[in-house]
Design a protein around this motif. Structure first.
Motif, short mmCIF file in Angstrom:
data_model
loop_
_atom_site.label_atom_id
_atom_site.label_comp_id
_atom_site.label_asym_id
_atom_site.label_seq_id
_atom_site.Cartn_x
_atom_site.Cartn_y
_atom_site.Cartn_z
N LEU A 22 8.22 3.93 4.58
CA LEU A 22 7.82 4.98 3.64
C LEU A 22 8.84 5.12 2.51
CD1 LEU A 22 6.54 7.72 6.12
CD2 LEU A 22 5.17 6.21 4.68
N GLY A 23 10.13 5.03 2.84
CA GLY A 23 11.15 5.11 1.80
C GLY A 23 11.08 3.94 0.84
N LEU A 24 10.85 2.75 1.36
CA LEU A 24 10.71 1.57 0.50
C LEU A 24 9.46 1.69 -0.37
CD1 LEU A 24 11.66 -1.21 3.06
CD2 LEU A 24 12.94 -0.64 0.99
N ALA A 25 8.37 2.22 0.20
CA ALA A 25 7.14 2.39 -0.57
C ALA A 25 7.34 3.34 -1.74
CB ALA A 25 6.02 2.90 0.33
N ALA A 26 8.13 4.39 -1.52
CA ALA A 26 8.39 5.35 -2.59
C ALA A 26 9.20 4.71 -3.71
CB ALA A 26 9.14 6.57 -2.04
N ARG A 27 10.19 3.88 -3.36
CA ARG A 27 11.08 3.30 -4.36
C ARG A 27 10.54 2.02 -4.98
NH1 ARG A 27 14.99 5.77 -7.29
NH2 ARG A 27 15.54 7.65 -6.14
N LEU A 28 9.98 1.15 -4.16
CA LEU A 28 9.52 -0.14 -4.67
C LEU A 28 8.05 -0.10 -5.10
CD1 LEU A 28 11.19 -2.60 -2.12
CD2 LEU A 28 12.07 -1.78 -4.31
N GLY A 29 7.26 0.77 -4.44
CA GLY A 29 5.84 0.85 -4.76
C GLY A 29 5.45 2.07 -5.56
N ARG A 30 6.40 2.98 -5.83
CA ARG A 30 6.15 4.22 -6.58
C ARG A 30 5.07 5.07 -5.91
NH1 ARG A 30 4.10 3.93 -11.46
NH2 ARG A 30 5.19 5.79 -12.21
N PHE A 31 5.07 5.08 -4.59
CA PHE A 31 4.13 5.90 -3.84
C PHE A 31 4.63 7.33 -3.86
CE2 PHE A 31 2.08 7.72 -0.13
CZ PHE A 31 0.80 7.19 -0.20
N CYS A 32 3.88 8.24 -4.46
CA CYS A 32 4.36 9.61 -4.66
C CYS A 32 3.17 10.55 -4.78
CB CYS A 32 5.22 9.68 -5.92
SG CYS A 32 5.73 11.34 -6.40
N THR A 33 3.24 11.68 -4.10
CA THR A 33 2.14 12.65 -4.13
C THR A 33 2.00 13.29 -5.50
OG1 THR A 33 2.71 13.18 -1.84
CG2 THR A 33 1.12 14.62 -2.95
N LEU A 34 3.07 13.93 -5.96
CA LEU A 34 3.00 14.63 -7.25
C LEU A 34 2.78 13.65 -8.39
CD1 LEU A 34 3.21 17.37 -8.69
CD2 LEU A 34 5.67 16.96 -8.92
N GLY A 35 3.40 12.50 -8.32
CA GLY A 35 3.22 11.50 -9.37
C GLY A 35 1.77 11.06 -9.47
N ALA A 36 1.10 10.90 -8.32
CA ALA A 36 -0.30 10.50 -8.33
C ALA A 36 -1.17 11.57 -8.98
CB ALA A 36 -0.77 10.23 -6.91
N ILE A 37 -0.90 12.83 -8.66
CA ILE A 37 -1.69 13.93 -9.23
C ILE A 37 -1.42 14.05 -10.73
CG2 ILE A 37 -2.03 16.43 -9.21
CD1 ILE A 37 -1.34 16.36 -6.21
N GLU A 38 -0.16 13.96 -11.13
CA GLU A 38 0.19 14.08 -12.54
C GLU A 38 -0.40 12.93 -13.35
OE1 GLU A 38 4.15 15.12 -15.22
OE2 GLU A 38 4.35 14.55 -13.11
N ASP A 39 -0.34 11.72 -12.82
CA ASP A 39 -0.93 10.57 -13.52
C ASP A 39 -2.42 10.77 -13.73
OD1 ASP A 39 1.51 9.33 -13.56
OD2 ASP A 39 1.02 7.80 -12.08
N ALA A 40 -3.10 11.27 -12.70
CA ALA A 40 -4.55 11.44 -12.79
C ALA A 40 -4.93 12.54 -13.78
CB ALA A 40 -5.13 11.76 -11.41
#
Length: 350
Positions: A22-40
């Protein structure tokens, strides 16, 4: 292995491994809850929301595949063991989402940022953990129990069980079909299908949730001490980790503590790989005040909702708990309100 290491240590290692993913996904894959909502909402980019769709579909299929092979008993999980409380789910989701917008991240995201050297996130982690424990077993627990006393679930504790009762179809078949439908809808956009990195990290996140269920269920069956069947969530485990840091000689490791440390370690490694590690601190007292308030709201909201954006948005939805869609809708709405307040202000009318 459990005989040599002990069940708490094994559980912590299981949490650590999944947390690192999960930590790698956040840093390398940009997996993020707020970021996904803000992008949308503000960039008209649904890539990270679709990553969530991949993670959800993978987690649902994996979890019900485990259940079909006898490697998971979903009814033992906290999300299906207690009766669904719609009001608590809505209120908790709204509080968490609004607090997430104020803080600039959820608990999982704050851990990922802290692993990259952001000391502002350290404050969010501390306050959220304290607020969660104050609501679970501290002064706020009296109000929580009075308003939302937990009762055992009925015979159809989740969406799959309910649909099975209506249709006569097998529970696990329904779950796998729903997961496949989620994946199909998510992959329906050709541009997203070509984004292999996003698809890859979405699958990794979903498998991390499945690994939590499989590992803790194995310990519960093969071990001797009572073990909670759980997967990743980041509200109460923050408080558990803080308590363990202060009382390690008189307490035990747990899956949640391992998960928290795993996200920190995975994010640290990911930030080094990307060359993004750097120490950051808060320079604006107003920003710090907003982050503290947001973290406190997230801690309380996550306990009322019985999970944070990861706990409900991935772990609970993976077993198709009734609460998960409602909590996530509340988180999305609360985050939308908070982002609107911060970005445009309520006085402006679109």
């Amino acid at each position: 292995m459990m005989n040599n290491m002990g069940e708490p240590t094994v559980l912590a290692l299981l949490g650590l491994l999944g947390g690192m993913v999960l930590g790698l996904a956040a840093r390398l894959g940009r997996f993020c809850t707020l970021g996904a909502i803000e992008d949308a909402l503000y960039a008209q980019d649904d890539t990270r929301l679709r990553m969530w769709g991949i993670a959800i579909g993978t987690a649902i299929i994996g979890s019900f595949a485990l259940a079909a092979t006898g490697l998971l008993q979903p009814e033992q999980t906290i999300y299906l063991a207690f009766a669904f409380q719609p009001l608590a789910s809505i209120l908790g989701g709204l509080m968490f989402g609004y607090g997430m917008a104020l803080a600039g991240n959820c608990g999982y995201g704050a851990l990922a940022r802290l692993g990259g050297g952001d000391l502002r996130s350290f404050v969010i982690v501390l306050v959220m953990g304290l607020a969660a424990f104050a609501t679970i077993s501290g002064p706020l627990a009296y109000l929580r129990v009075a308003a939302f006393a937990q009762t055992p679930a009925d015979a159809a504790p989740g969406i799959a069980q309910g649909l099975s009762g209506l249709t006569g179809l097998p529970v696990n078949g329904i779950g796998i079909a729903i997961g496949a439908a989620v994946l199909g809808m998510t992959l329906s956009a050709a541009p997203f299908r070509s984004n292999l990195r996003a698809v890859f990290w979405g699958v990794c996140v979903g498998l991390a949730i499945v690994s939590g269920w499989a590992g803790t269920q194995w310990v519960a069956v093969a071990g001797f001490a009572p073990t909670v069947v759980e997967s990743h969530t980041f509200a109460a485990p923050l408080g558990e980790t803080m308590l363990y840091a202060m009382t390690a000689s008189g307490s035990s490791l747990s899956f949640g503590i391992g998960s928290v440390l795993g996200v920190l370690l995975g994010a640290f490694i990911g930030s080094l790989v990307k060359g993004h590690f750097r120490w950051e601190a808060c320079e604006d007292p107003r920003e710090l005040r907003r982050q503290i308030a947001g973290a406190a709201l997230m801690g309380v909201g996550a306990v009322l909702a019985m999970g944070c954006s990861i706990g409900q948005g991935l772990s609970a939805i993976s077993v198709l708990a009734y609460s998960a869609p409602l909590v996530m809708a509340g988180i999305f709405a609360g985050a939308g309100i908070g982002l609107r307040q911060l970005i445009t202000g309520f006085a402006r009318i679109a």
